[in-house]
Scaffold this motif. Structure first.
Motif, PDB file in Angstrom:
ATOM      1  N   GLN A  18     -21.552  31.157 -10.759  1.00  0.00           N
ATOM      2  CA  GLN A  18     -21.818  32.296 -11.636  1.00  0.00           C
ATOM      3  C   GLN A  18     -20.646  33.281 -11.605  1.00  0.00           C
ATOM      4  OE1 GLN A  18     -24.610  32.399 -13.706  1.00  0.00           O
ATOM      5  NE2 GLN A  18     -23.328  33.939 -14.675  1.00  0.00           N
ATOM      6  N   GLN A  19     -20.028  33.487 -10.437  1.00  0.00           N
ATOM      7  CA  GLN A  19     -18.866  34.374 -10.344  1.00  0.00           C
ATOM      8  C   GLN A  19     -17.727  33.867 -11.224  1.00  0.00           C
ATOM      9  OE1 GLN A  19     -18.185  34.381  -6.072  1.00  0.00           O
ATOM     10  NE2 GLN A  19     -18.907  36.495  -5.913  1.00  0.00           N
ATOM     11  N   ILE A  20     -17.482  32.562 -11.192  1.00  0.00           N
ATOM     12  CA  ILE A  20     -16.414  31.992 -12.011  1.00  0.00           C
ATOM     13  C   ILE A  20     -16.739  32.166 -13.491  1.00  0.00           C
ATOM     14  CG2 ILE A  20     -15.276  29.837 -12.696  1.00  0.00           C
ATOM     15  CD1 ILE A  20     -15.550  28.956  -9.748  1.00  0.00           C
ATOM     16  N   MET A  21     -17.982  31.847 -13.889  1.00  0.00           N
ATOM     17  CA  MET A  21     -18.366  31.996 -15.303  1.00  0.00           C
ATOM     18  C   MET A  21     -18.230  33.446 -15.751  1.00  0.00           C
ATOM     19  SD  MET A  21     -21.471  29.273 -16.055  1.00  0.00           S
ATOM     20  CE  MET A  21     -22.663  29.952 -14.909  1.00  0.00           C
ATOM     21  N   ASP A  22     -18.640  34.384 -14.910  1.00  0.00           N
ATOM     22  CA  ASP A  22     -18.555  35.801 -15.263  1.00  0.00           C
ATOM     23  C   ASP A  22     -17.101  36.259 -15.387  1.00  0.00           C
ATOM     24  OD1 ASP A  22     -21.313  35.886 -15.260  1.00  0.00           O
ATOM     25  OD2 ASP A  22     -21.470  36.896 -13.304  1.00  0.00           O
ATOM     26  N   ALA A  23     -16.228  35.826 -14.452  1.00  0.00           N
ATOM     27  CA  ALA A  23     -14.818  36.229 -14.479  1.00  0.00           C
ATOM     28  C   ALA A  23     -14.118  35.687 -15.724  1.00  0.00           C
ATOM     29  CB  ALA A  23     -14.101  35.748 -13.221  1.00  0.00           C
ATOM     30  N   VAL A  24     -14.370  34.431 -16.061  1.00  0.00           N
ATOM     31  CA  VAL A  24     -13.754  33.843 -17.254  1.00  0.00           C
ATOM     32  C   VAL A  24     -14.300  34.516 -18.512  1.00  0.00           C
ATOM     33  CG1 VAL A  24     -13.460  31.730 -18.604  1.00  0.00           C
ATOM     34  CG2 VAL A  24     -13.252  31.654 -16.116  1.00  0.00           C
TER      35      VAL A  24
ATOM     36  N   ALA B  35     -11.986  36.578 -21.210  1.00  0.00           N
ATOM     37  CA  ALA B  35     -11.865  36.040 -22.563  1.00  0.00           C
ATOM     38  C   ALA B  35     -12.596  36.874 -23.608  1.00  0.00           C
ATOM     39  CB  ALA B  35     -12.380  34.608 -22.584  1.00  0.00           C
ATOM     40  N   SER B  36     -13.279  37.940 -23.216  1.00  0.00           N
ATOM     41  CA  SER B  36     -13.998  38.801 -24.148  1.00  0.00           C
ATOM     42  C   SER B  36     -13.150  40.024 -24.470  1.00  0.00           C
ATOM     43  CB  SER B  36     -15.337  39.231 -23.541  1.00  0.00           C
ATOM     44  OG  SER B  36     -16.138  38.088 -23.289  1.00  0.00           O
ATOM     45  N   SER B  37     -13.341  40.571 -25.664  1.00  0.00           N
ATOM     46  CA  SER B  37     -12.509  41.699 -26.062  1.00  0.00           C
ATOM     47  C   SER B  37     -13.115  42.460 -27.234  1.00  0.00           C
ATOM     48  CB  SER B  37     -11.108  41.204 -26.456  1.00  0.00           C
ATOM     49  OG  SER B  37     -11.182  40.404 -27.608  1.00  0.00           O
ATOM     50  N   GLN B  38     -12.481  43.590 -27.553  1.00  0.00           N
ATOM     51  CA  GLN B  38     -12.753  44.319 -28.785  1.00  0.00           C
ATOM     52  C   GLN B  38     -11.428  44.461 -29.519  1.00  0.00           C
ATOM     53  OE1 GLN B  38     -14.768  48.067 -28.089  1.00  0.00           O
ATOM     54  NE2 GLN B  38     -16.739  47.068 -28.351  1.00  0.00           N
ATOM     55  N   SER B  39     -11.462  44.252 -30.821  1.00  0.00           N
ATOM     56  CA  SER B  39     -10.262  44.340 -31.641  1.00  0.00           C
ATOM     57  C   SER B  39     -10.581  45.095 -32.909  1.00  0.00           C
ATOM     58  CB  SER B  39      -9.762  42.946 -32.030  1.00  0.00           C
ATOM     59  OG  SER B  39      -9.492  42.170 -30.913  1.00  0.00           O
ATOM     60  N   CYS B  40      -9.611  45.857 -33.375  1.00  0.00           N
ATOM     61  CA  CYS B  40      -9.777  46.607 -34.606  1.00  0.00           C
ATOM     62  C   CYS B  40      -9.004  45.890 -35.713  1.00  0.00           C
ATOM     63  CB  CYS B  40      -9.249  48.027 -34.412  1.00  0.00           C
ATOM     64  SG  CYS B  40      -9.803  49.131 -35.706  1.00  0.00           S
ATOM     65  N   LEU B  41      -9.712  45.493 -36.761  1.00  0.00           N
ATOM     66  CA  LEU B  41      -9.081  44.852 -37.913  1.00  0.00           C
ATOM     67  C   LEU B  41      -8.881  45.879 -39.020  1.00  0.00           C
ATOM     68  CD1 LEU B  41     -10.880  41.406 -38.431  1.00  0.00           C
ATOM     69  CD2 LEU B  41      -8.558  41.814 -37.661  1.00  0.00           C
TER      70      LEU B  41
ATOM     71  N   LYS C 251     -18.977  24.850 -20.403  1.00  0.00           N
ATOM     72  CA  LYS C 251     -19.362  24.776 -21.812  1.00  0.00           C
ATOM     73  C   LYS C 251     -20.143  26.029 -22.164  1.00  0.00           C
ATOM     74  CE  LYS C 251     -19.632  19.772 -22.122  1.00  0.00           C
ATOM     75  NZ  LYS C 251     -20.504  18.619 -22.344  1.00  0.00           N
ATOM     76  N   GLY C 252     -19.978  26.462 -23.392  1.00  0.00           N
ATOM     77  CA  GLY C 252     -20.718  27.635 -23.835  1.00  0.00           C
ATOM     78  C   GLY C 252     -20.414  27.961 -25.272  1.00  0.00           C
ATOM     79  N   ARG C 253     -20.421  29.254 -25.566  1.00  0.00           N
ATOM     80  CA  ARG C 253     -20.248  29.744 -26.917  1.00  0.00           C
ATOM     81  C   ARG C 253     -19.350  30.960 -26.922  1.00  0.00           C
ATOM     82  NH1 ARG C 253     -24.493  28.760 -26.277  1.00  0.00           N
ATOM     83  NH2 ARG C 253     -25.033  26.723 -26.958  1.00  0.00           N
ATOM     84  N   LYS C 254     -18.493  31.024 -27.927  1.00  0.00           N
ATOM     85  CA  LYS C 254     -17.729  32.246 -28.184  1.00  0.00           C
ATOM     86  C   LYS C 254     -18.310  32.849 -29.448  1.00  0.00           C
ATOM     87  CE  LYS C 254     -13.371  34.455 -28.735  1.00  0.00           C
ATOM     88  NZ  LYS C 254     -12.665  35.001 -27.635  1.00  0.00           N
ATOM     89  N   THR C 255     -18.681  34.118 -29.351  1.00  0.00           N
ATOM     90  CA  THR C 255     -19.240  34.806 -30.511  1.00  0.00           C
ATOM     91  C   THR C 255     -18.391  36.024 -30.837  1.00  0.00           C
ATOM     92  OG1 THR C 255     -20.702  36.176 -29.155  1.00  0.00           O
ATOM     93  CG2 THR C 255     -21.598  34.088 -29.972  1.00  0.00           C
ATOM     94  N   GLY C 256     -18.398  36.380 -32.076  1.00  0.00           N
ATOM     95  CA  GLY C 256     -17.724  37.591 -32.515  1.00  0.00           C
ATOM     96  C   GLY C 256     -18.591  38.261 -33.554  1.00  0.00           C
TER      97      GLY C 256
ATOM     98  N   LYS D 126     -17.180  37.743 -27.447  1.00  0.00           N
ATOM     99  CA  LYS D 126     -17.725  37.456 -26.123  1.00  0.00           C
ATOM    100  C   LYS D 126     -17.809  35.954 -25.907  1.00  0.00           C
ATOM    101  CE  LYS D 126     -20.729  41.474 -25.791  1.00  0.00           C
ATOM    102  NZ  LYS D 126     -22.101  41.955 -25.615  1.00  0.00           N
ATOM    103  N   PHE D 127     -17.676  35.557 -24.651  1.00  0.00           N
ATOM    104  CA  PHE D 127     -17.977  34.188 -24.235  1.00  0.00           C
ATOM    105  C   PHE D 127     -19.276  34.228 -23.458  1.00  0.00           C
ATOM    106  CE2 PHE D 127     -13.623  32.696 -24.935  1.00  0.00           C
ATOM    107  CZ  PHE D 127     -13.851  31.384 -25.304  1.00  0.00           C
ATOM    108  N   VAL D 128     -20.144  33.264 -23.704  1.00  0.00           N
ATOM    109  CA  VAL D 128     -21.368  33.078 -22.927  1.00  0.00           C
ATOM    110  C   VAL D 128     -21.376  31.617 -22.492  1.00  0.00           C
ATOM    111  CG1 VAL D 128     -23.887  33.106 -22.972  1.00  0.00           C
ATOM    112  CG2 VAL D 128     -22.603  34.822 -24.258  1.00  0.00           C
TER     113      VAL D 128
END
Length: 185
Positions: free
Chosen positions: A76-82, A86-92, A171-176, A59-61
Motif C-alpha cells: 500500500q505504501q508503494i501504491m500510495d507513493a506512486v 503521478a497525480s497533479s493539477q494543471s491549468c489549461l 494495475k489501475g486507472r488514471k483519471t482526469g 489522479k492514479f488509483v
C-alpha cells in the motif's frame, strides 16, 4: 470464376490496404522514441476533441500490485507513493485546451519521460512511456482509454523498477477531470 470467390478476394485486398494505411506511428524518424516534436505533431494530426479550459486534476488509483515479498502495508505504501507522484493539477489555457501539450496526460515531470507509443485519435488515447521518479526508480507505463471535454479515464499498467526491491507490477486507472477556473496568478 464465381462471384463469392471474387468478393472474398476483394474483401481481403481491402483489409490489407486499410491495415497498411492504418499504420499511424508518431515515431516519424523510426528511432523507437517519440520526442516532444513528434508528440505535438501527433496531437495536430488526428481529430483531437478539444478539452475544457481551466483547472484539471489528474489522479492514479491502483487496484492491483504484484510483489510477493512485501507485506500488505508495504504494498500500500508503494501504491500510495506512486499515485502521489503521478497525480497533479494543471491549468489549461483556452489555447492549450484546443490542443493540450502532449505531456499534459502523463502527470508531473512527464515532459522528461521517454515515449515509445503516443497515439491520440479523437477520444481514444494510447501511450507507452518510461519515466524516472525522483528518489524512487523508473516507471514504465501503458495508458489506454478515452477522453472527453471535461474528463478522461485510462486503464493503466505500471512496472515500477525499484532499487533493492526489483520490479513491482501495478494495475489501475488514471483519471482526469475539469474542476473549475484556474486560480488567479
Amino acid at each position: 470464376m464465381n462471384i463469392a470467390f471474387l468478393k472474398a478476394i476483394g474483401s481481403s485486398m481491402a483489409l490489407l490496404l486499410i491495415n497498411g494505411c492504418a499504420e499511424n506511428s508518431a515515431d516519424k524518424d523510426g528511432n523507437g522514441v517519440i520526442d516532444s516534436k513528434e508528440r505535438a505533431a501527433e496531437m495536430n494530426y488526428d481529430a483531437f476533441i478539444p478539452m475544457e479550459a481551466g483547472l484539471w486534476e489528474t489522479k492514479f488509483v491502483f487496484d492491483d500490485i504484484n510483489v510477493p515479498t512485501l507485506r500488505k502495508a508495504q504494498k500500500q505504501q508503494i501504491m500510495d507513493a506512486v499515485a502521489k507522484s503521478a497525480s497533479s493539477q494543471s491549468c489549461l489555457t483556452e489555447v492549450d485546451a484546443k490542443k493540450p501539450g502532449a505531456d499534459f496526460f502523463g502527470g508531473n515531470g512527464a515532459e522528461k519521460c521517454v515515449y515509445k507509443t503516443f497515439d491520440v485519435s479523437g477520444q481514444t488515447v494510447n501511450m507507452n512511456l518510461s519515466c524516472v521518479m525522483e528518489g524512487m526508480g523508473i516507471v514504465d507505463m501503458e495508458l489506454a482509454g478515452v477522453m472527453g471535454e471535461t474528463e478522461f479515464i485510462y486503464d493503466s499498467k505500471l512496472d515500477v523498477r525499484l532499487p533493492m526491491v526489483g520490479t513491482v507490477a501495478m494495475k489501475g486507472r488514471k483519471t482526469g477531470k475539469y474542476v473549475g477556473s484556474c486560480p488567479a496568478s
